[in-house]
Enzyme design. Sequence first.
Site, PDB file in Angstrom:
ATOM      1  N   ARG A 242       0.861  -1.182   0.000  1.00 43.43           N
ATOM      2  CA  ARG A 242       0.000   0.000   0.000  1.00 43.43           C
ATOM      3  C   ARG A 242       0.900   1.236   0.000  1.00 43.43           C
ATOM      4  O   ARG A 242       1.959   1.259   0.624  1.00 43.43           O
ATOM      5  CB  ARG A 242      -0.908   0.045   1.230  1.00 43.43           C
ATOM      6  CG  ARG A 242      -2.065  -0.902   1.193  1.00 43.43           C
ATOM      7  CD  ARG A 242      -3.162  -0.474   0.215  1.00 43.43           C
ATOM      8  NE  ARG A 242      -4.353  -1.303   0.344  1.00 43.43           N
ATOM      9  CZ  ARG A 242      -4.592  -2.374  -0.387  1.00 43.43           C
ATOM     10  NH1 ARG A 242      -3.715  -2.764  -1.291  1.00 43.43           N
ATOM     11  NH2 ARG A 242      -5.714  -3.066  -0.205  1.00 43.43           N
ATOM     12  N   GLU A 271      -4.506   7.594  -4.739  1.00 42.91           N
ATOM     13  CA  GLU A 271      -4.749   6.924  -6.020  1.00 42.91           C
ATOM     14  C   GLU A 271      -6.065   7.373  -6.638  1.00 42.91           C
ATOM     15  O   GLU A 271      -7.055   7.519  -5.908  1.00 42.91           O
ATOM     16  CB  GLU A 271      -4.755   5.402  -5.809  1.00 42.91           C
ATOM     17  CG  GLU A 271      -3.409   4.882  -5.311  1.00 42.91           C
ATOM     18  CD  GLU A 271      -3.347   3.353  -5.215  1.00 42.91           C
ATOM     19  OE1 GLU A 271      -4.387   2.697  -5.439  1.00 42.91           O
ATOM     20  OE2 GLU A 271      -2.262   2.825  -4.930  1.00 42.91           O
ATOM     21  N   HIS A 289      -1.393   0.293  -9.884  1.00 43.67           N
ATOM     22  CA  HIS A 289      -2.032  -0.611  -8.920  1.00 43.67           C
ATOM     23  C   HIS A 289      -2.672  -1.800  -9.636  1.00 43.67           C
ATOM     24  O   HIS A 289      -3.873  -2.081  -9.494  1.00 43.67           O
ATOM     25  CB  HIS A 289      -3.067   0.135  -8.080  1.00 43.67           C
ATOM     26  CG  HIS A 289      -3.380  -0.565  -6.788  1.00 43.67           C
ATOM     27  ND1 HIS A 289      -3.829   0.105  -5.673  1.00 43.67           N
ATOM     28  CD2 HIS A 289      -3.313  -1.879  -6.416  1.00 43.67           C
ATOM     29  CE1 HIS A 289      -4.024  -0.750  -4.687  1.00 43.67           C
ATOM     30  NE2 HIS A 289      -3.722  -1.965  -5.118  1.00 43.67           N
TER      31      HIS A 289
END
Length: 324
Positions: A242, A271, A289
């Site tokens: 993360r 994000e 991601h």
Amino acid sequence: MPQSPANKAVVDKPHVLLSHEMLLPLQPLLEGAYEVHRLWDYPDRMAFFEGPGRRVRAIVHAGEMTLSRDMLSEMPQLGLIACVSVGYDGVDVPWCKAHGIAVTHSTGLNASDVADHAVGLVLSAWRGIVEGDKRLRGGHWTHAERMAPRHGLRGRKAGIVGLGYIGEAVANRLQAFEMKIAWWGPHPKDTDYPRADSLMALARDSDVLVVCARPDADNRHLISKAVIEAVGPQGLIVNVARGSLIDEDALIEALKTGTLGMAALDVFDHEPTSPARWEGVPHTVLTPHTAGATLDSIPAMVNLTLENLRRYFHGEPLATPVAA
């Protein structure tokens, strides 16, 4: 007038909430058994809480997104938060348990895929694969102008931060490159890989530091400015966990000043991350991601989420509850 059996079946469907737009593809899979609501259809949250929110019994959730206590408190029938993801850092699990709300996740299902991606990031950054692609396409490959040679991975030291499903899978893969593997996490575990005395010791001793730890409220910016600088001007930091685990401002500054050699990131503090944030930041490989999202892992994670929902509504033990 009495309801027909067909109409009664529709009325009796359990109400389920999709928490985020990225989960929209799940709606057709849910609609046969559930009355599905989409949180993003209600910019006025009070309209939701005063209407369908009062009937919602389960939330299908992307675990990295924050679900506030205030929002959850407005759903009196809520009993389950089913995270499609492996991570559940956006959910306050102790609070949920204290309020009778179970939390499930897709533990371990995409570990191999994330580990593959992590190794790809290591290779891309360490061997300059992305940079080489850009140089070739930009016309910078001539007999007079060549990329400087780089070190290979054999014999280099890889430090793994967090030796869970993903961390161990990364370690196994990097060992195949004849790298020397060590790890650190807050709790010892039974493994053949040596555990460093501390995170700082691991960082100082690593050529490549791969962040695989599970995020929580206590380890934000675990990879601090000091840890980043300990990896050093020849080192590489890879993050497939993360974004919150790394002090991103310190990372960018270290890359610009040369106190860190390279970084390869699949996750970011905010994000989607802004392209402008990374403009002019050297020696980076960035992906959006995608490490855990493959055509193999996504169906497995969705199916497990559906199974947890089915079990909850049939009063059966949940398949993959998050421990308190």
